[in-house]
Design an enzyme around this catalytic site. Structure first.
Site, PDB file in Angstrom:
ATOM      1  N   ALA A 181       1.570  38.828  -5.047  1.00  0.00           N
ATOM      2  CA  ALA A 181       2.865  39.566  -5.072  1.00  0.00           C
ATOM      3  C   ALA A 181       2.245  41.188  -4.984  1.00  0.00           C
ATOM      4  CB  ALA A 181       3.500  39.699  -6.678  1.00  0.00           C
ATOM      5  N   GLY A 219       1.244  48.166 -10.939  1.00  0.00           N
ATOM      6  CA  GLY A 219       1.162  46.999 -10.787  1.00  0.00           C
ATOM      7  C   GLY A 219       2.242  45.897 -11.072  1.00  0.00           C
ATOM      8  N   ASN A 220       2.148  44.778 -11.232  1.00  0.00           N
ATOM      9  CA  ASN A 220       3.195  43.834 -11.449  1.00  0.00           C
ATOM     10  C   ASN A 220       3.052  42.777 -12.355  1.00  0.00           C
ATOM     11  OD1 ASN A 220       2.728  41.537  -9.712  1.00  0.00           O
ATOM     12  ND2 ASN A 220       2.971  43.225  -8.147  1.00  0.00           N
ATOM     13  N   HIS A 221       3.895  41.938 -12.651  1.00  0.00           N
ATOM     14  CA  HIS A 221       3.523  40.916 -13.786  1.00  0.00           C
ATOM     15  C   HIS A 221       2.917  39.552 -13.098  1.00  0.00           C
ATOM     16  CE1 HIS A 221       5.129  43.157 -17.134  1.00  0.00           C
ATOM     17  NE2 HIS A 221       6.500  43.398 -16.636  1.00  0.00           N
TER      18      HIS A 221
END
Ligand code: CTP
Length: 403
Positions: A280, A212-214
């Site tokens: 994102a 995943g990402n932030h």
């Protein structure tokens, strides 16, 4: 959420028996999120007390140019009151005050406020059947309509006199509905469908782990809220995010992976007017998702990754009349990379945010953007709250809608 939320409404009350309904009207306006300032004609105090209205509107009620109870006799500026208001609502409007409005007679505070107002004006007449039918009344209503004031028609039914006919002030619920529908039609995105993606995507490795990402989803949610407040019907497709949507009108679809997000976008995109892809999205996903939790070993672990679908580029290929907007989060060579993405993905605008800017990008409540349009116009914006950034983006889009 009501379009009246956050709106400043000056309620002008004149001296008719229907004034007894104004406490209910104020309650409903306040419940809808409006800020209400009451200005009444002096004779209205015989029908409803200023104390009741001040308590419900949470503001002092004004009826004269000077506050009589105040030994310093402070001045109630009709100009300030008029300029404060987003909307003026006259309810009930008596035949007498109607006639003064038609003629421009400023013999009390309410009439001076009226003559100083620049905002849209709504009026809900209330009077006895024969007064309402009188040719003077009809003529005065037509004069107010010719001033582009909006007429809220009275109801038919039993009147205070006991007579039955037209002249009863519209019920408070009906006035609220009338105002909401009328204001909605004036909003710049009224009738437009807006599709927004937001947040990260999670690509499963095994039943308990993911890539995943932030991304927090804040920017996409701000875009959805602003679009809804501008009158659009909004579909928000959002990856795993803790951010709540406030406006219940927003059709929020929660998804997990890039593929889920793409599936959720496909159908609504066909009929949407504006699509803004702020998510994102993970660029890669594990080629195989392990069905059981991967156990720890002493050797290193290699996960084979395969590209996810590029949702924005795919929609760019399918685009017909939609305005398509993408985001570019860059760490180097920002402008050139963003311009390349704009072309490659067939966009109308790309919103560039650089991770080099303090306060911009993931998690922050602020963002600093540059908007690049397909005709190579470049606009830089200072660091702002994400809601204000969303407004800037919609100003550009609305300009293009009207071009
Ligand atoms: N995007 C998308 N689907 C993907 C990847 C990106 O829809 N699989 C969209 C994003 O929502 C954003 C835009 O494409 O609007 C650009 O995303 P970004 O991550 O900046 O660019 P990429 O195309 O992924 O290129 P790179 O990671 O190489 O910068």
């Amino acid at each position: 959420m009501s379009v009246l939320s956050g709106k400043k409404i000056l309620l002008g009350i004149s001296a008719g028996i229907a004034a007894y309904k104004t406490p209910f009207l104020i309650r409903l306006l306040v419940k809808a999120g409006a800020e209400v300032q009451v200005v009444m004609t002096p004779a209205t105090k015989d029908f409803v007390t200023p104390l009741t209205l001040a308590t419900l509107s949470k503001k002092p009620v004004f009826s004269s140019f000077f506050n009589e109870d105040d030994e310093n006799a402070t001045w109630n500026s009709h100009v300030d009151l008029a300029l404060w208001a987003d909307y003026l609502l006259f309810a009930p409007l008596t035949a007498n005050t109607l006639a003064k409005m038609a003629q421009g007679i400023a013999d009390n505070l309410l009439m001076a406020v009226y003559l100083s107002a620049k905002c849209p004006i709504y009026f809900a007449p209330a009077m006895d059947l024969d007064m309402y039918k009188h040719p003077t009344t009809k003529k005065n209503i037509d004069i107010l309509k010719s001033f582009k004031h909006t007429f809220i028609p009275p109801d038919k039914g039993e009147l205070a006199s006991g007579l039955i006919g037209e002249g009863r002030m519209a019920e408070p619920e009906a006035i609220i509905k009338f105002l909401e529908q009328s204001i909605e039609k004036t909003l710049p995105l009224f009738g437009k469908k807006v599709l927004i993606t937001a947040g990260p995507t999670y690509e499963a490795i095994d039943p308990v782990r993911f890539i995943g990402n932030h991304s927090s989803g804040k920017m996409g949610v701000a875009l959805a809220e602003v679009a809804a407040s501008l009158g659009a019907s909004v579909t928000l497709i959002i990856g795993p995010s803790a951010i709540h949507t406030k406006n219940p009108q927003i059709n929020r679809i929660d998804v997990v992976s890039a593929n889920d997000m793409f599936q959720a976008c496909s159908m609504p995109f066909k009929t949407t007017d504006i699509a803004i892809l702020a998510a994102a999205v993970a660029d890669y996903k594990p080629a195989q998702v392990a069905t059981q939790k991967i156990k720890k070993k002493d050797t290193s672990l290699h996960i084979d990754l395969t590209p996810t679908i590029d949702i924005l580029a795919t929609l760019g290929q399918q685009k017909t009349n939609q305005i398509l907007v993408g985001f570019a989060l860059e760490t180097e060579n920002e402008l050139q990379n963003a311009k390349d993405k704009l072309k490659r993905k067939n966009l109308d605008f790309i919103v560039l945010n650089s991770l080099q800017d303090k306060g911009a990008g993931f998690k922050a409540d602020t963002n600093k953007i540059t908007i690049i349009s397909a005709n190579n116009k470049i606009k830089n914006f200072p660091l702002k709250e994400k809601e204000l950034v969303a407004k800037d983006i919609f100003i550009e889009i609305i300009d293009k809608c009207h071009a």
